[in-house]
Design an enzyme around this catalytic site. Structure first.
Site, short mmCIF file in Angstrom:
data_model
loop_
_atom_site.label_atom_id
_atom_site.label_comp_id
_atom_site.label_asym_id
_atom_site.label_seq_id
_atom_site.Cartn_x
_atom_site.Cartn_y
_atom_site.Cartn_z
N GLN A 40 9.15 29.18 15.92
CA GLN A 40 8.19 28.18 16.37
C GLN A 40 8.74 26.75 16.28
O GLN A 40 9.35 26.36 15.28
CB GLN A 40 6.90 28.30 15.55
CG GLN A 40 6.29 29.68 15.67
CD GLN A 40 4.91 29.81 15.04
OE1 GLN A 40 4.52 30.90 14.67
NE2 GLN A 40 4.17 28.72 14.92
N HIS A 50 7.39 28.08 21.53
CA HIS A 50 7.45 29.15 20.52
C HIS A 50 8.00 30.41 21.19
O HIS A 50 7.40 30.94 22.14
CB HIS A 50 6.06 29.46 19.97
CG HIS A 50 5.44 28.33 19.18
ND1 HIS A 50 6.12 27.20 18.80
CD2 HIS A 50 4.18 28.20 18.66
CE1 HIS A 50 5.31 26.41 18.10
NE2 HIS A 50 4.13 26.99 18.01
N GLY A 93 4.56 22.06 16.71
CA GLY A 93 3.43 22.87 16.25
C GLY A 93 2.86 22.38 14.93
O GLY A 93 1.72 22.71 14.58
N CYS A 152 -1.56 28.72 18.81
CA CYS A 152 -0.55 28.61 19.87
C CYS A 152 0.33 29.86 20.00
O CYS A 152 0.61 30.32 21.10
CB CYS A 152 0.31 27.36 19.66
SG CYS A 152 0.71 27.05 17.94
N ARG A 173 9.81 28.62 11.35
CA ARG A 173 9.88 27.29 11.99
C ARG A 173 11.35 27.02 12.30
O ARG A 173 12.21 27.16 11.42
CB ARG A 173 9.33 26.23 11.02
CG ARG A 173 9.19 24.87 11.64
CD ARG A 173 8.05 24.78 12.63
NE ARG A 173 6.74 24.70 12.00
CZ ARG A 173 5.59 24.84 12.65
NH1 ARG A 173 5.58 25.05 13.97
NH2 ARG A 173 4.43 24.78 12.01
P1 NAP Z 1 -1.72 15.81 14.42
O1 NAP Z 1 -0.58 15.39 15.26
O2 NAP Z 1 -1.60 15.70 12.94
O3 NAP Z 1 -3.05 15.01 14.90
C1 NAP Z 1 -4.26 15.08 14.20
C2 NAP Z 1 -5.31 14.19 14.84
O4 NAP Z 1 -6.52 14.27 14.06
C3 NAP Z 1 -4.92 12.72 14.92
O5 NAP Z 1 -5.44 12.15 16.09
C4 NAP Z 1 -5.63 12.12 13.70
O6 NAP Z 1 -5.96 10.75 13.86
C5 NAP Z 1 -6.92 12.93 13.72
N1 NAP Z 1 -7.57 12.91 12.39
C6 NAP Z 1 -7.02 13.21 11.20
N2 NAP Z 1 -7.95 13.04 10.22
C7 NAP Z 1 -9.08 12.62 10.82
C8 NAP Z 1 -10.38 12.25 10.38
N3 NAP Z 1 -10.69 12.29 9.07
N4 NAP Z 1 -11.30 11.87 11.28
C9 NAP Z 1 -11.01 11.83 12.61
N5 NAP Z 1 -9.79 12.15 13.11
C10 NAP Z 1 -8.85 12.55 12.22
O7 NAP Z 1 -2.09 17.35 14.69
P2 NAP Z 1 -1.89 18.22 16.04
O8 NAP Z 1 -0.62 18.97 15.97
O9 NAP Z 1 -2.20 17.36 17.19
O10 NAP Z 1 -3.03 19.33 15.85
C11 NAP Z 1 -4.41 19.01 16.05
C12 NAP Z 1 -5.21 20.30 15.86
O11 NAP Z 1 -4.80 21.27 16.85
C13 NAP Z 1 -4.98 20.96 14.49
O12 NAP Z 1 -6.18 21.52 14.05
C14 NAP Z 1 -3.91 22.01 14.81
O13 NAP Z 1 -3.95 23.07 13.91
C15 NAP Z 1 -4.30 22.44 16.21
N6 NAP Z 1 -3.21 22.97 17.06
C16 NAP Z 1 -2.01 22.34 17.14
C17 NAP Z 1 -1.02 22.86 17.99
C18 NAP Z 1 0.33 22.23 18.13
O14 NAP Z 1 1.21 22.83 18.79
N7 NAP Z 1 0.57 21.04 17.58
C19 NAP Z 1 -1.26 23.99 18.74
C20 NAP Z 1 -2.51 24.63 18.64
C21 NAP Z 1 -3.47 24.09 17.80
P3 NAP Z 1 -5.07 9.56 13.17
O15 NAP Z 1 -3.85 9.39 14.02
O16 NAP Z 1 -6.00 8.40 13.22
O17 NAP Z 1 -4.75 10.01 11.79
#
Ligand code: NAP
Length: 344
Positions: free
Chosen positions: A171, A237, A175, A145, A230
């Site tokens: 940030q 960000h 995130g 991001c 953070r």
């Molecule tokens: P998050 O809120 O922690 O969500 C993670 C998701 O993955 C949830 O839907 C979770 O499902 C699922 N998950 C976890 N373990 C799993 C498993 N073993 N099998 C299948 N699904 C699983 O994280 P996020 O912030 O949305 O980020 C998601 C990805 O995007 C990450 O790789 C992160 O680095 C990337 N990212 C995030 C941002 C940001 O601003 N947040 C920006 C760019 C990239 P449950 O609810 O069932 O646990």
């Protein structure tokens, strides 16, 4: 007819943004939702703690969440999977012929996987053709991001020749996903560390600005030093950037290039392409996180406070909405462009 898509990691911070941004989308319709075994088998409204300021779409509430072991009907998969699972899960989906467009870090630097910001390197998407031949499907990745904000902010001036850059980020907590950092740690505080983030901001831009020679990417040679923090904002960000150019560059040149910047998504009228792609502010106190993060429905990167740097040549601030342009919105824009380029 709309293309049916699945959202992987549908219950998370990025997954929720996908669902919000895909409501009434002209090209895509959310058909399937995937999350962990904690959520699988439950209706989405029960599995997810909806945290966005718009209502959970009616058609999504009762959809039963699937697990990564279930077969999917959708060809296009938007991934916001946790990085612990994304690596293997996305490869498995690719082997089954799906087109996975991912926000996770796992495959970003793979030699045959494009790392795409649609305005900057749309030609890298052609790597999908070789992947389809080799694996049946393909993985396309969206950068980190903060990287997305940085590369869009400097894209207008990149061809003037950038020798080196220093970037310091401030940030937002979204995130880190949901529930993310404990409030006790982040309120009234700034944390000068985000695991792995500095390396991504230093490495990814050179792949994005690299030349695709028909087989792989020859990376750009820009030297980048990143420092990340953070801060207690929910979304957005903010980044402070100092640039040393290879030759002398005037303020007028920079401002004119910033104001007139556009890419293929704008020219092709992709539905999520913001106009302008970059909002340039003359005001010295803009952009600001709360005031400017939603410009262009969260897809515009804003730049301002351009001034001379005593050590390098020029310095400025930029702002990117991390879960929209920096994640779900950027990924959807990639898919819109792939559709218009005949790659899906
Ligand atoms: P998050 O809120 O922690 O969500 C993670 C998701 O993955 C949830 O839907 C979770 O499902 C699922 N998950 C976890 N373990 C799993 C498993 N073993 N099998 C299948 N699904 C699983 O994280 P996020 O912030 O949305 O980020 C998601 C990805 O995007 C990450 O790789 C992160 O680095 C990337 N990212 C995030 C941002 C940001 O601003 N947040 C920006 C760019 C990239 P449950 O609810 O069932 O646990």
């Amino acid at each position: 007819m709309k293309h049916k898509v699945a959202v992987l990691g549908a219950t998370g911070a990025v997954g929720q943004r996908f669902i919000q941004l895909l409501e009434n989308h002209p090209d895509f319709e959310v058909h399937e939702l995937v999350a962990s075994s904690r959520s699988a088998g439950k209706p989405y409204s029960e599995a997810a703690k909806w945290k966005l300021a718009t209502a959970l779409p009616e058609g999504i509430k009762q959809k039963i969440v699937k697990s990564t072991d279930d077969a999917l009907e959708s060809k296009i998969l938007f991934s916001g999977l946790d990085s612990d699972i994304a690596g293997t899960a996305e490869e498995a989906y690719r082997a089954k012929g799906h087109i996975v467009i991912s926000n996770s870090k796992n495959h970003r630097m793979d030699e045959d996987v494009p790392l795409v910001v649609p305005e900057i390197n749309p030609e890298h998407l052609d790597m999908v053709i070789a992947q389809k031949k080799k694996y049946g499907g393909a993985i396309v990745t969206n950068p980190n991001c903060s990287t997305i904000g940085l590369v869009l902010g400097i894209a207008p001036v990149f061809n003037l020749g950038i020798d080196m850059m220093i970037v310091s980020t401030m940030q937002a907590i979204s995130g880190a996903g949901y529930p993310g950092i404990p409030s006790f740690d982040v309120l009234d505080n700034v944390i000068p560390h985000i695991g792995g983030e500095e390396d991504k901001i230093e490495d990814e831009p050179n792949k994005i600005f690299g030349k695709f020679d028909g087989k792989g990417i020859v990376p750009a040679p820009t030297r980048i030093s990143a420092m990340v923090h953070r801060v207690p904002a929910i979304d957005g960000h903010l980044e402070a950037v100092s640039i040393k150019f290879k030759k002398s560059v005037t303020r007028d040149e920079i401002v004119s290039l910033m104001k007139n910047y556009e890419g293929e998504p704008q020219k092709l009228n992709c539905p999520s392409a913001p106009k302008p792609a970059i909002q340039y502010f003359e005001a010295v106190d803009r952009p600001q996180t709360r005031l400017d993060r939603d410009l262009g429905k969260g897809m515009t990167v804003s730049v301002g406070n351009l001034r001379p740097c005593n050590i390098f040549d020029w310095k400025f601030n930029l702002l990117v909405h991390n879960t929209v342009r920096g994640a779900a919105g950027g990924t959807i824009l990639i898919a819109e462009l792939m559709l218009r380029k005949g790659l899906i």
